[in-house]
Design an enzyme around this catalytic site. Structure first.
Site, PDB file in Angstrom:
ATOM      1  N   ASN A   8       0.871  -1.186   0.000  1.00 36.30           N
ATOM      2  CA  ASN A   8       0.000   0.000   0.000  1.00 36.30           C
ATOM      3  C   ASN A   8       0.904   1.231   0.000  1.00 36.30           C
ATOM      4  O   ASN A   8       1.506   1.551   1.017  1.00 36.30           O
ATOM      5  CB  ASN A   8      -0.884  -0.031   1.259  1.00 36.30           C
ATOM      6  CG  ASN A   8      -1.672   1.247   1.438  1.00 36.30           C
ATOM      7  OD1 ASN A   8      -1.806   2.052   0.516  1.00 36.30           O
ATOM      8  ND2 ASN A   8      -2.202   1.448   2.639  1.00 36.30           N
ATOM      9  N   TRP A   9       0.982   1.877  -1.155  1.00 35.77           N
ATOM     10  CA  TRP A   9       1.898   3.025  -1.260  1.00 35.77           C
ATOM     11  C   TRP A   9       1.326   4.296  -0.634  1.00 35.77           C
ATOM     12  O   TRP A   9       2.020   5.298  -0.527  1.00 35.77           O
ATOM     13  CB  TRP A   9       2.244   3.276  -2.736  1.00 35.77           C
ATOM     14  CG  TRP A   9       3.300   2.352  -3.273  1.00 35.77           C
ATOM     15  CD1 TRP A   9       3.808   1.226  -2.665  1.00 35.77           C
ATOM     16  CD2 TRP A   9       3.985   2.460  -4.524  1.00 35.77           C
ATOM     17  NE1 TRP A   9       4.763   0.637  -3.460  1.00 35.77           N
ATOM     18  CE2 TRP A   9       4.892   1.379  -4.615  1.00 35.77           C
ATOM     19  CE3 TRP A   9       3.921   3.361  -5.591  1.00 35.77           C
ATOM     20  CZ2 TRP A   9       5.727   1.183  -5.715  1.00 35.77           C
ATOM     21  CZ3 TRP A   9       4.744   3.165  -6.686  1.00 35.77           C
ATOM     22  CH2 TRP A   9       5.646   2.091  -6.743  1.00 35.77           C
ATOM     23  N   LYS A  10       0.061   4.268  -0.279  1.00 36.72           N
ATOM     24  CA  LYS A  10      -0.596   5.466   0.293  1.00 36.72           C
ATOM     25  C   LYS A  10      -0.364   6.662  -0.640  1.00 36.72           C
ATOM     26  O   LYS A  10      -0.293   6.486  -1.851  1.00 36.72           O
ATOM     27  CB  LYS A  10      -0.094   5.736   1.708  1.00 36.72           C
ATOM     28  CG  LYS A  10      -0.097   4.484   2.584  1.00 36.72           C
ATOM     29  CD  LYS A  10       0.101   4.786   4.025  1.00 36.72           C
ATOM     30  CE  LYS A  10       0.321   3.500   4.794  1.00 36.72           C
ATOM     31  NZ  LYS A  10       0.141   3.639   6.211  1.00 36.72           N
ATOM     32  N   HIS A  93      -9.440   0.949   5.023  1.00 42.88           N
ATOM     33  CA  HIS A  93      -8.154   1.155   5.705  1.00 42.88           C
ATOM     34  C   HIS A  93      -8.385   2.099   6.891  1.00 42.88           C
ATOM     35  O   HIS A  93      -9.199   3.011   6.815  1.00 42.88           O
ATOM     36  CB  HIS A  93      -7.142   1.758   4.725  1.00 42.88           C
ATOM     37  CG  HIS A  93      -5.745   1.759   5.261  1.00 42.88           C
ATOM     38  ND1 HIS A  93      -5.312   2.696   6.168  1.00 42.88           N
ATOM     39  CD2 HIS A  93      -4.694   0.927   5.054  1.00 42.88           C
ATOM     40  CE1 HIS A  93      -4.052   2.441   6.481  1.00 42.88           C
ATOM     41  NE2 HIS A  93      -3.651   1.373   5.827  1.00 42.88           N
ATOM     42  N   GLU A  95      -6.802   4.510   7.959  1.00 44.59           N
ATOM     43  CA  GLU A  95      -6.616   5.940   7.661  1.00 44.59           C
ATOM     44  C   GLU A  95      -7.874   6.521   7.020  1.00 44.59           C
ATOM     45  O   GLU A  95      -8.198   7.694   7.207  1.00 44.59           O
ATOM     46  CB  GLU A  95      -5.373   6.130   6.767  1.00 44.59           C
ATOM     47  CG  GLU A  95      -4.103   5.925   7.593  1.00 44.59           C
ATOM     48  CD  GLU A  95      -2.879   5.480   6.816  1.00 44.59           C
ATOM     49  OE1 GLU A  95      -2.880   5.561   5.579  1.00 44.59           O
ATOM     50  OE2 GLU A  95      -1.918   5.017   7.466  1.00 44.59           O
ATOM     51  N   GLU A 163      -5.247  -5.160  10.591  1.00 42.59           N
ATOM     52  CA  GLU A 163      -4.217  -4.130  10.770  1.00 42.59           C
ATOM     53  C   GLU A 163      -4.470  -3.387  12.078  1.00 42.59           C
ATOM     54  O   GLU A 163      -5.285  -2.451  12.114  1.00 42.59           O
ATOM     55  CB  GLU A 163      -4.272  -3.129   9.611  1.00 42.59           C
ATOM     56  CG  GLU A 163      -3.992  -3.728   8.259  1.00 42.59           C
ATOM     57  CD  GLU A 163      -3.404  -2.682   7.321  1.00 42.59           C
ATOM     58  OE1 GLU A 163      -2.285  -2.894   6.855  1.00 42.59           O
ATOM     59  OE2 GLU A 163      -4.038  -1.641   7.093  1.00 42.59           O
ATOM     60  N   GLY A 169       2.711   2.025  10.718  1.00 47.65           N
ATOM     61  CA  GLY A 169       3.697   3.101  10.582  1.00 47.65           C
ATOM     62  C   GLY A 169       4.419   3.447  11.866  1.00 47.65           C
ATOM     63  O   GLY A 169       5.088   4.479  11.947  1.00 47.65           O
ATOM     64  N   SER A 208       3.569  -2.393  10.241  1.00 40.45           N
ATOM     65  CA  SER A 208       5.019  -2.439  10.470  1.00 40.45           C
ATOM     66  C   SER A 208       5.657  -3.765  10.071  1.00 40.45           C
ATOM     67  O   SER A 208       6.584  -4.248  10.745  1.00 40.45           O
ATOM     68  CB  SER A 208       5.354  -2.085  11.923  1.00 40.45           C
ATOM     69  OG  SER A 208       4.967  -0.746  12.188  1.00 40.45           O
ATOM     70  N   GLY A 229       2.876  -1.279   4.213  1.00 39.11           N
ATOM     71  CA  GLY A 229       2.891   0.138   3.864  1.00 39.11           C
ATOM     72  C   GLY A 229       4.297   0.596   3.530  1.00 39.11           C
ATOM     73  O   GLY A 229       4.808   0.370   2.433  1.00 39.11           O
ATOM     74  N   GLY A 230       4.958   1.234   4.497  1.00 40.25           N
ATOM     75  CA  GLY A 230       6.257   1.857   4.273  1.00 40.25           C
ATOM     76  C   GLY A 230       7.281   0.975   3.575  1.00 40.25           C
ATOM     77  O   GLY A 230       7.993   1.429   2.670  1.00 40.25           O
TER      78      GLY A 230
HETATM   79  C1  PEP Z   1      -0.659   0.113   6.010  1.00 37.19           C
HETATM   80  O1  PEP Z   1      -0.755   1.308   5.864  1.00 37.19           O
HETATM   81  O2  PEP Z   1      -1.540  -0.636   5.545  1.00 37.19           O
HETATM   82  C2  PEP Z   1       0.503  -0.406   6.723  1.00 37.19           C
HETATM   83  C3  PEP Z   1       0.466  -1.646   7.130  1.00 37.19           C
HETATM   84  O3  PEP Z   1       1.537   0.466   6.929  1.00 37.19           O
HETATM   85  P1  PEP Z   1       3.002   0.114   7.551  1.00 37.19           P
HETATM   86  O4  PEP Z   1       3.435  -1.194   6.939  1.00 37.19           O
HETATM   87  O5  PEP Z   1       3.857   1.251   7.138  1.00 37.19           O
HETATM   88  O6  PEP Z   1       2.822  -0.026   9.011  1.00 37.19           O
END
Ligand code: PEP
Length: 249
Positions: A8-10, A93, A95, A163, A169, A208, A229-230
């Site tokens: 997920n590049w957001k 999600h 967010e 999640e 993050g 994470s 994500g990241g």
């Molecule tokens: C996400 O945003 O779905 C996510 C899991 O982010 P991260 O891996 O950066 O925690």
């Protein structure tokens, strides 16, 4: 069950990031990981990302509107994502739930829209830090599942992503036992509602996930992959994560 490793590049990535799509696609094609690989870039890149990936990996959206078209400024329908080359879309999600006030029923309508357009719906659930501290995390996720997963979910149209909000993050992750307990709980909720045919619905862990913890997390029973994500933004890190998928026994 074949695992799914989804990135997920957001709100990250402009044209230059297509080079990472090319790198990931090439690695996926040559290393043939025992998993489906999906990248969900920003909507502005979906068409070009799909052209670049050329079927070597999947390309998905990060959100969709429940309606096909209409006066919804700034929104994107599931049909538009499909038209641009997406095969999947993330809905619900945290967010979106937190920053855009999305309710379970709105998320459910988005998942139904994804199915209508022929997209795989990746439906996210997860508790906040306060909900975990209060011991209510299992109930919270159960309620999110019943409200956000529409009737008719099966392994061809739905993936659930667990999640924990506090792990996204932050560099914090639950213990492997906690991940296992939650995934077993989600499996029980899905089976109670949809029967044993739903046992093939993949339940991803997200929050994470990094090259250093992926192997341990992906080996936890009932973990059917990861939503990353990241660490999905750099082809090399993402590659190390999908290389950590355990061989199917
Ligand atoms: C996400 O945003 O779905 C996510 C899991 O982010 P991260 O891996 O950066 O925690």
């Amino acid at each position: 069950m074949r695992q799914l490793i989804a990135g997920n590049w957001k709100m990250n990535g402009i044209s230059a990031a297509l080079a990472d799509i090319e790198t990931i696609s090439e690695i996926a094609a040559t290393s043939a990981p025992d998993a489906d690989i999906l990248i969900c870039p920003p909507a502005t890149l979906i068409w070009r990302a799909a052209q670049t990936a050329a079927g070597r990996i999947g390309i998905g959206g990060q959100d969709c509107h429940p309606e096909i078209s209409g006066a919804f400024t700034g929104d994107i329908s599931a049909e538009m994502l499909r038209d641009a080359g997406a095969t999947a879309v993330i809905v619900g999600h945290s967010e979106r739930r937190q920053l855009h006030g999305e309710s379970n029923s709105f998320v459910s309508a988005k998942a139904s829209a994804a199915w209508r357009a022929g997209l795989l719906a990746i439906i996210c659930v997860g508790e906040t830090e306060a909900e975990r501290a209060s011991g209510d995390h299992l109930g919270v996720c159960k309620d999110q599942l019943s409200g956000s997963v529409p009737d008719g979910a099966d392994s061809t149209n739905t993936v659930v992503a667990y999640e924990p909000v506090w792990a996204i993050g932050t560099g914090k992750t639950p213990t492997m036992d906690d991940i296992g307990s939650m995934h077993a709980h989600i499996r029980r909720c899905l089976t109670a509602r949809f029967g044993s045919e739903s046992n093939a619905i993949r339940i991803l862990y997200g929050g994470s996930v990094k090259p250093t913890n992926a192997r341990e997390i992906l080996a936890v029973p009932e973990v059917g992959g990861a939503l990353v994500g990241g660490a999905s933004l750099k082809a090399e890190e993402f590659h190390r994560i999908f290389s950590a998928v355990p061989p199917r026994g």
